[in-house]
Design a protein around this motif. Structure first.
Motif, short mmCIF file in Angstrom:
data_model
loop_
_atom_site.label_atom_id
_atom_site.label_comp_id
_atom_site.label_asym_id
_atom_site.label_seq_id
_atom_site.Cartn_x
_atom_site.Cartn_y
_atom_site.Cartn_z
N LEU A 81 67.72 -14.69 39.91
CA LEU A 81 67.56 -13.24 39.82
C LEU A 81 68.41 -12.68 38.67
O LEU A 81 67.93 -11.87 37.88
N ASP A 82 69.65 -13.14 38.57
CA ASP A 82 70.51 -12.69 37.48
C ASP A 82 69.90 -13.01 36.13
O ASP A 82 69.88 -12.17 35.22
N ALA A 83 69.40 -14.21 35.99
CA ALA A 83 68.81 -14.63 34.71
C ALA A 83 67.63 -13.74 34.35
O ALA A 83 67.44 -13.36 33.20
N ILE A 84 66.85 -13.39 35.36
CA ILE A 84 65.68 -12.57 35.13
C ILE A 84 66.06 -11.15 34.75
O ILE A 84 65.48 -10.56 33.84
N LEU A 85 67.07 -10.61 35.43
CA LEU A 85 67.47 -9.23 35.16
C LEU A 85 68.08 -9.10 33.77
O LEU A 85 68.07 -8.02 33.18
N ALA A 86 68.59 -10.21 33.26
CA ALA A 86 69.18 -10.17 31.92
C ALA A 86 68.11 -10.07 30.84
O ALA A 86 68.39 -9.74 29.70
N ASN A 119 58.17 -7.44 45.10
CA ASN A 119 57.88 -6.41 44.09
C ASN A 119 59.03 -6.17 43.12
O ASN A 119 59.23 -5.05 42.66
N ILE A 120 59.76 -7.21 42.83
CA ILE A 120 60.84 -7.10 41.86
C ILE A 120 60.33 -7.50 40.48
O ILE A 120 60.71 -6.93 39.47
N ILE A 121 59.45 -8.48 40.45
CA ILE A 121 58.82 -8.85 39.18
C ILE A 121 57.31 -8.84 39.37
O ILE A 121 56.81 -8.75 40.50
N THR A 122 56.60 -8.94 38.27
CA THR A 122 55.14 -9.05 38.34
C THR A 122 54.67 -10.02 37.28
O THR A 122 55.38 -10.29 36.32
N GLU A 123 53.48 -10.55 37.48
CA GLU A 123 52.88 -11.41 36.48
C GLU A 123 52.28 -10.54 35.39
O GLU A 123 51.69 -9.51 35.68
N VAL A 124 52.41 -10.97 34.15
CA VAL A 124 51.75 -10.29 33.03
C VAL A 124 50.85 -11.34 32.42
O VAL A 124 51.31 -12.42 32.07
N LEU A 125 49.58 -11.05 32.30
CA LEU A 125 48.66 -12.07 31.78
C LEU A 125 48.48 -11.90 30.29
O LEU A 125 47.76 -11.02 29.84
N GLN A 151 49.68 -20.17 30.39
CA GLN A 151 50.93 -20.15 31.14
C GLN A 151 51.19 -18.74 31.65
O GLN A 151 50.83 -17.78 31.00
N ALA A 152 51.80 -18.63 32.84
CA ALA A 152 52.07 -17.30 33.40
C ALA A 152 53.26 -16.66 32.70
O ALA A 152 54.22 -17.34 32.34
N HIS A 153 53.18 -15.37 32.49
CA HIS A 153 54.30 -14.60 31.98
C HIS A 153 54.71 -13.65 33.08
O HIS A 153 53.87 -13.19 33.84
N TYR A 154 56.00 -13.33 33.12
CA TYR A 154 56.49 -12.43 34.15
C TYR A 154 57.30 -11.31 33.52
O TYR A 154 57.73 -11.42 32.37
N ARG A 155 57.54 -10.30 34.32
CA ARG A 155 58.26 -9.13 33.83
C ARG A 155 58.90 -8.44 35.03
O ARG A 155 58.27 -8.32 36.09
N THR A 156 60.12 -7.97 34.87
CA THR A 156 60.78 -7.23 35.94
C THR A 156 60.14 -5.87 36.06
O THR A 156 59.94 -5.19 35.05
N ILE A 157 59.82 -5.46 37.28
CA ILE A 157 59.27 -4.12 37.45
C ILE A 157 60.21 -3.23 38.24
O ILE A 157 60.19 -2.03 38.10
N PHE A 158 61.08 -3.85 39.05
CA PHE A 158 61.99 -3.04 39.87
C PHE A 158 62.91 -2.23 38.97
O PHE A 158 63.61 -2.75 38.12
#
Lengths: 159, 159
Positions: A37-42, A79-85, A90-97
């Motif tokens: 989670l920390d890595a993602i929020l960064a 609902n903290i992240i979502t997939e971005v196509l 390969q799947a891409h993700y993005r923080t939405i929270f």
DNA sequence: CTTGCTGCAAAAGTTTTGCACACGT
DNA sequence: ACGTGTGCAAAACTTTTGCAGCAAG
């Protein structure tokens, strides 16, 4: 103006949200999940599972590929992240929270991704869904184009 | 009103376009490529490589997986079909030659896909690209929601 | 005939899963 | 202590590629 609210402040609330979500599901808040989670929020931008894995390894936070994928799933359910196509590879993700929804402008030459606000488009999307009797959940807008940089430095490598 | 223009009429022009495209690339118009093109033009909606393969096999048109993927690439280069990103598992394709651009409304419960016209959205997309200095190429709009059918028949399978 | 094309099967890439052991609650 | 999570490696899955024979121009 007071500039106390920086990105760091976001980490605690999201952790709490995730922890609460996990509890409701009878799941545990583990060290690995916190690290992921920390890595993602960064990350400010769109990211990939693979990228996350490499960065965490580089930071000596040894987390397995399997755990990353499993945690990404939970973060999406929370609902903290979502997939971005962006592409079909390969799947891409993005923080939405705590962040505004965004569309993505992708350079077809360089792969560079730029975010843009989707306020007006979101309203249209909801309207369209309702017109078809659908209850709107989310939407993705991806625009492909040639970035200013690519226009300046044409590759001329077209077969 | 005369109703002579049906889908069948579309097949000849597209074949010609593809043939011409192949010639410009020094490629050949083979039986397999013609069969694949026909199978694709028969589809009204979004399709997957796998689906195409199964349908062609069922129709006793034996074409290999490899050839399907190779042909899909050429058809994309010829601007006859395009990729539609519905999920991150598998590529979806759609015929664009002679058809209007469409957005896709995806039911998150049933997976059902409904197309919708994107006239107004396309204009906005081009405007956004230009605002960022990008030369617009294409765009994809995917809206996720709960379809009317799914709303009527709630699964109640939420963990 | 020359060149590219096909099918097969194996390879490559991302994502998932089974299992034995370890950790959070 | 219990039940869930982790890492590993193998599996699963879609897509790509190498190669020997085949077909289109």
């Amino acid at each position: 103006m007071k500039a106390l609210a920086n990105d760091k402040d976001m980490i605690l609330p999201v952790c709490a949200i995730f922890r609460r979500f996990l509890k409701t599901q009878g799941l545990k808040f583990t060290t690995e999940r916190a690290l992921i989670l920390d890595a993602i929020l960064a990350k400010e931008e769109v990211f990939e599972a693979d990228e996350l894995l490499n960065e965490m390894r580089a930071a000596e936070h040894r987390v397995s590929k399997a755990t990353i994928y499993r945690t990404l799933k939970h973060l999406m359910e929370a609902n903290i992240i979502t997939e971005v196509l962006i592409d079909s590879k390969q799947a891409h993700y993005r923080t939405i929270f705590g962040r505004e929804p965004k569309g993505h402008l992708v350079c077809v030459e360089t792969g560079k991704i730029v975010e843009f606000p989707v306020t007006e488009l979101s309203a249209v999307a909801d309207k369209i869904a309702k017109e078809h009797g659908f209850e709107p959940v989310s939407h993705r807008f991806v625009i492909y184009g040639v970035s200013p940089e690519a226009q300046k430095h044409p590759q001329a490598d077209r077969g």
